[in-house]
Scaffold this active site. Structure first.
Site, short mmCIF file in Angstrom:
data_model
loop_
_atom_site.label_atom_id
_atom_site.label_comp_id
_atom_site.label_asym_id
_atom_site.label_seq_id
_atom_site.Cartn_x
_atom_site.Cartn_y
_atom_site.Cartn_z
CB SER A 123 24.49 65.09 56.93
OG SER A 123 24.18 65.39 58.23
CG HIS A 144 28.34 61.85 59.68
ND1 HIS A 144 27.67 60.92 58.93
CD2 HIS A 144 27.41 62.75 60.08
CE1 HIS A 144 26.38 61.24 58.89
NE2 HIS A 144 26.20 62.35 59.58
CD GLU A 156 28.78 57.34 57.84
OE1 GLU A 156 28.46 56.41 57.09
OE2 GLU A 156 28.38 58.50 57.64
CG ASN A 194 23.04 60.77 56.49
OD1 ASN A 194 22.25 60.23 57.25
ND2 ASN A 194 23.81 61.80 56.85
#
Ligand SMILES: CC(=O)CC(=O)SCCNC(=O)CCNC(=O)[C@H](O)C(C)(C)COP(=O)(O)OP(=O)(O)OC[C@H]1O[C@@H](n2cnc3c(N)ncnc32)[C@H](O)[C@@H]1OP(=O)(O)O
Ligand SMILES: NC(=O)C1=CN([C@@H]2O[C@H](COP(=O)(O)OP(=O)(O)OC[C@H]3O[C@@H](n4cnc5c(N)ncnc54)[C@H](OP(=O)(O)O)[C@@H]3O)[C@@H](O)[C@H]2O)C=CC1
Length: 295
Positions: A123, A144, A156, A194
């Site tokens: 992450s 991701h 991602e 994130n």
């Protein structure tokens, strides 16, 4: 069934919530999925959960019954690392801890085919640094996924400094073959989603910590006032408070800016083992139905 160039068997390391969801999406799209975890009971529980997911998909008509049954058969448990030797692609989804991930890479590289691609679902951690701990930084990439994996449309992709073009192209074709939309992020702490999302969650925890509002007021505020599908504290519990804290620590250390300091209340909850839904307790107590706010 659509398959990305040269990939048919995918190993997933870490049979937690992300590993289980990734295996489900793989099986749904015709890939053979091998799921591995240090804890063999986790592997069994993950396979059982995925079988339940596919049976419900069949029963509710979201998938033809036969396709659902075939998908169940495509997920196989791996109970030691050599069982992953046939993988064309490995997706690592163990806990968000650099030391643990490095150890896993060191071990798995010894059994993989030389041309297998190694991907991480991290992450937040540096793809370049993780890649450097493997024997194949050119064939290493961040893929991701978002939680819950079967529902969320985005993946991602993050290249390390040494990721080669062929690996990137294969990873992109792979993500698209399982129905995901790809965005590309540069290799900076916590990437794009994130970098934006987790400081928002951390701010919600500060809002609770400072007594601006209680759990219910904060979550209702963001659901009805900003149209978020989940309130930020509910979402934090859903992601896992350990994962949220790790991401904040990576942002804080990696960007050296005090605006990313993790809220002390988040630290305290993690230290207490109140990790959110997976521990039955976080900002909500999940032993009640419906879950009750803990503050
Ligand atoms: C931390 C990171 O590194 C990155 C991240 O992932 S950050 C987290 C990103 N995720 C989010 O922000 C999720 C925000 N929440 C949501 O989008 C929604 O609340 C939700 C999709 C999770 C649930 O939606 P909902 O409408 O409240 O619940 P519900 O009606 O039960 O579910 C909607 C659909 O999702 C499915 N679903 C929900 N949870 C699921 C799961 N764990 N696995 C598979 N399917 C699931 C349901 O079966 C349902 O499917 P249908 O529409 O086909 O019937
Ligand atoms: N949760 C989320 O919303 C998202 C998480 N991610 C990332 O995905 C990864 C996994 O997260 P998530 O699934 O939520 O975490 P979980 O805690 O649900 O699962 C992690 C799993 O990895 C296992 N594990 C730990 N060490 C090892 C090891 N050495 N070898 C094999 N398995 C190991 C854990 O076992 P045990 O519990 O026994 O230690 C656990 O079963 C993390 O990198 C996270 O940042 C990415 C997107 C979204």
């Amino acid at each position: 069934m659509p398959k990305a160039n040269k990939i048919s068997t995918v190993a997933v390391i870490g049979a937690g919530q992300m590993g289980t969801g990734i295996a489900e999406v793989l099986a749904k799209h015709g890939y053979e999925a091998l799921i591995y975890d240090l804890d063999k009971n986790r592997v069994r529980a993950s396979i059982e959960a995925s079988a339940g997911y596919f049976r419900r998909q069949g029963e509710t008509g979201k998938m033809p019954g036969e396709a659902a049954e075939q998908a169940i058969l495509r997920i196989k448990g791996a109970f030691s690392l050599p069982d992953l030797a046939s993988a064309d692609l490995v997706v690592e989804a163990v806990s968000e801890n650099e030391g643990i991930k490095r150890k896993v890479f060191a071990e798995v590289c010894t059994v993989l085919k030389p041309d297998a691609i190694l991907a991480t679902n991290t992450s937040s951690l540096s793809i370049t640094r993780l890649a450097a701990s493997t024997d194949r930084p050119n064939r290493f990439i961040g893929i991701h996924f978002m939680n819950p994996v079967p529902v969320m449309k985005l993946v991602e992709l993050v290249r390390g400094i040494g990721t080669d073009q062929e690996t990137f192209a294969t990873a992109k074709a792979f993500a698209e073959s399982i129905g995901k939309t790809v965005t590309v992020s540069e290799d900076f702490p916590a990437f794009i989603v994130n970098r934006v999302l987790i400081p928002m969650i951390n701010e919600a925890i500060y809002t609770l910590y400072e007594g601006v509002g209680n759990v219910e007021a904060i979550d209702t505020g963001m659901k009805l006032g900003a149209n978020h599908p989940m309130g930020p504290l509910e979402l934090a519990d859903f992601i896992g408070l350990d994962t949220c804290l790790s991401i904040m620590q990576v942002l804080h250390e990696g960007l050296a800016d005090s605006k990313y300091r993790p809220c002390p209340l988040l630290v305290k909850y993690v230290e207490a083992g109140w990790l959110g839904r997976k521990a039955q307790r976080g900002f909500y107590d999940y032993s009640y139905v419906p879950a009750r706010p803990t503050r």
